[in-house]
Design an enzyme around this catalytic site. Structure first.
Site, PDB file in Angstrom:
ATOM      1  N   HIS A   1       0.823  -1.223   0.000  1.00  0.00           N
ATOM      2  CA  HIS A   1       0.000   0.000   0.000  1.00  0.00           C
ATOM      3  C   HIS A   1       0.856   1.273   0.000  1.00  0.00           C
ATOM      4  O   HIS A   1       0.294   2.379  -0.017  1.00  0.00           O
ATOM      5  CB  HIS A   1      -0.924   0.018   1.217  1.00  0.00           C
ATOM      6  CG  HIS A   1      -1.915  -1.113   1.244  1.00  0.00           C
ATOM      7  ND1 HIS A   1      -2.731  -1.408   0.171  1.00  0.00           N
ATOM      8  CD2 HIS A   1      -2.211  -2.032   2.213  1.00  0.00           C
ATOM      9  CE1 HIS A   1      -3.491  -2.461   0.481  1.00  0.00           C
ATOM     10  NE2 HIS A   1      -3.187  -2.858   1.702  1.00  0.00           N
TER      11      HIS A   1
ATOM     12  N   ASP B   1      -2.680 -10.659  -2.250  1.00  0.00           N
ATOM     13  CA  ASP B   1      -3.223 -10.183  -0.967  1.00  0.00           C
ATOM     14  C   ASP B   1      -4.706  -9.833  -1.203  1.00  0.00           C
ATOM     15  O   ASP B   1      -5.075  -9.426  -2.305  1.00  0.00           O
ATOM     16  CB  ASP B   1      -2.437  -8.934  -0.554  1.00  0.00           C
ATOM     17  CG  ASP B   1      -2.763  -8.425   0.841  1.00  0.00           C
ATOM     18  OD1 ASP B   1      -1.922  -8.598   1.734  1.00  0.00           O
ATOM     19  OD2 ASP B   1      -3.841  -7.817   1.020  1.00  0.00           O
TER      20      ASP B   1
ATOM     21  N   HIS C   1      -6.286  -7.370  -0.232  1.00  0.00           N
ATOM     22  CA  HIS C   1      -6.416  -5.931  -0.499  1.00  0.00           C
ATOM     23  C   HIS C   1      -5.665  -5.585  -1.792  1.00  0.00           C
ATOM     24  O   HIS C   1      -4.582  -6.124  -2.041  1.00  0.00           O
ATOM     25  CB  HIS C   1      -5.822  -5.117   0.654  1.00  0.00           C
ATOM     26  CG  HIS C   1      -6.442  -5.401   1.980  1.00  0.00           C
ATOM     27  ND1 HIS C   1      -5.888  -6.291   2.887  1.00  0.00           N
ATOM     28  CD2 HIS C   1      -7.569  -4.921   2.563  1.00  0.00           C
ATOM     29  CE1 HIS C   1      -6.655  -6.342   3.971  1.00  0.00           C
ATOM     30  NE2 HIS C   1      -7.669  -5.531   3.806  1.00  0.00           N
TER      31      HIS C   1
ATOM     32  N   ASP D   1      -4.177 -12.756   3.719  1.00  0.00           N
ATOM     33  CA  ASP D   1      -5.400 -12.295   4.385  1.00  0.00           C
ATOM     34  C   ASP D   1      -6.672 -12.605   3.603  1.00  0.00           C
ATOM     35  O   ASP D   1      -7.756 -12.182   3.997  1.00  0.00           O
ATOM     36  CB  ASP D   1      -5.309 -10.800   4.739  1.00  0.00           C
ATOM     37  CG  ASP D   1      -4.727  -9.955   3.634  1.00  0.00           C
ATOM     38  OD1 ASP D   1      -4.557 -10.479   2.516  1.00  0.00           O
ATOM     39  OD2 ASP D   1      -4.441  -8.768   3.889  1.00  0.00           O
TER      40      ASP D   1
HETATM   41 ZN   LIG Z   1      -3.985  -7.144   2.885  1.00  0.00          ZN
END
Ligand SMILES: [Zn+2]
Length: 341
Positions: free
Chosen positions: A158, A193, A195, A282
């Site tokens: 991120h 991931d 996200h 995750d």
């Molecule tokens: Zn994540």
């Protein structure tokens, strides 16, 4: 396979982040790395301490001023009247341009895009060590290993060229991908991931030499919200070299693995010399963020799908939070990869 690690991550132990308007306990804890290391040992992978590569690889993707902020912010923060023990921005130049101010509170808002990336006294050393971990593992692949794994903590995907966010400070995956560009003309990044890998996407968005692909929960209802949509395809010379494959919130093994298999066609057409996997765990059904319902069997199938791409592969640890299955899911991905020709 060979796995790189560093114990310097322990100094980064964020106590809180803001969730739905409340301070919540930090989820990105040192114990994550212990559980991941246990997963490596269960899979009989060999652990190797990271070597130091200095600031050079970080400067390949991050700005000098941003790295200086990360390095100095915690010390400077202590000098502010009535400050907490963690740097957290609370005023941000959202979509309005603006000018970088001299005030530390102002700079924190400028360089930190959300309230899930608090900087404590050990954050810089941990984040810098995580890039050394990634480059140490990249070197294993350059030296001829079929695959290697980097136990990076804090995660990185991120983080933008000049902004932290979502538990990330330095983009380990992007730093490694850029480092591998010195050996290969084309590098592919596949982010699995749950996200979206918004920082990695942004860093390479206008470039045709690094393909970025991300499989993640639909950002309409999930962090990072503003990026990760299918219509984001790259810009300028990089148009067509970014692929987002959002999957429904709560997706199961079949949907997750199918998206990874779908990405293989784009990656094969790009014909990269090496593949970097931004390995978040995750998507697990047991993960506290609850984005998907992937089981150990799904992670094993994901590892096998990655192996069938037939490329030298660097796994870089991203997210994946505390549950009893964090370590076993890492064992499953890497085991699925190694068992597949
Ligand atoms: Zn994540």
């Amino acid at each position: 396979m060979k796995a790189a690690f560093s114990d310097l991550h322990r100094g980064h132990d964020p106590k809180r982040f803001v969730l739905r308007g409340k301070f919540a306990p930090g989820e990105e804890r040192p114990e994550r790395a212990d559980r991941l290391a246990a997963g490596l040992q269960a899979g009989r992978h060999s652990l190797h301490p990271a070597e130091s590569f200095g600031q050079g690889p970080r400067l390949g993707v991050h700005s000098v001023d941003y790295l200086r902020f990360l390095e100095e912010a915690a010390e400077e923060w202590k000098l502010l009247a009535d400050a907490s023990d963690e740097v957290l921005g609370n005023v941000h130049p959202v979509r309005r341009g603006g000018t970088l101010p001299t005030s530390l509170t102002g700079r924190a808002g400028w360089y930190m895009q959300d309230m899930a990336c608090g900087i404590g006294p050990g954050t810089w050393a941990a984040a810098a060590a995580a890039t050394d971990v990634a480059i140490t593992a990249a070197e294993f692949v350059i030296e001829g290993e079929r695959a290697a794994y980097a136990l990076c903590r804090p995660p990185g995907h991120h983080a933008y060229r000049d902004a932290a966010g979502g538990h990330c400070f330095i983009n380990n995956t992007a730093v490694a991908a850029q480092y591998l560009r010195s050996v290969h003309d084309r590098v592919a990044v596949l982010d699995i991931d749950i996200h979206h890998g918004n920082g990695t996407q942004d860093i390479f968005y206008d470039r045709p030499d690094v393909l970025t692909v991300s499989v993640h929960a639909d950002p309409n209802r999930f962090y990072p919200f503003f990026w990760g949509h299918a219509h984001e395809r790259g810009a300028g010379a990089g148009e067509g070299f970014n692929l987002n494959l959002p999957i429904p919130h709560g997706a199961d093994d079949a949907a997750y693995v199918a998206a990874i298999e779908q990405s293989a066609r784009t990656i094969a057409a790009f014909d990269p010399g090496v593949l970097v996997i931004a390995l978040g765990l995750d998507a697990s059904a047991d993960d506290p963020f609850g984005g998907a319902k992937v089981t150990a069997g799904g992670f094993r199938a994901a590892g096998a799908a990655i192996a069938r791409m037939g490329l030298p592969t660097l796994f870089v640890q991203e997210g994946g939070y505390l549950s009893d299955n964090l370590g076993p899911n890492l064992t499953a991905v890497l085991g699925g990869f190694e068992a597949t020709a």
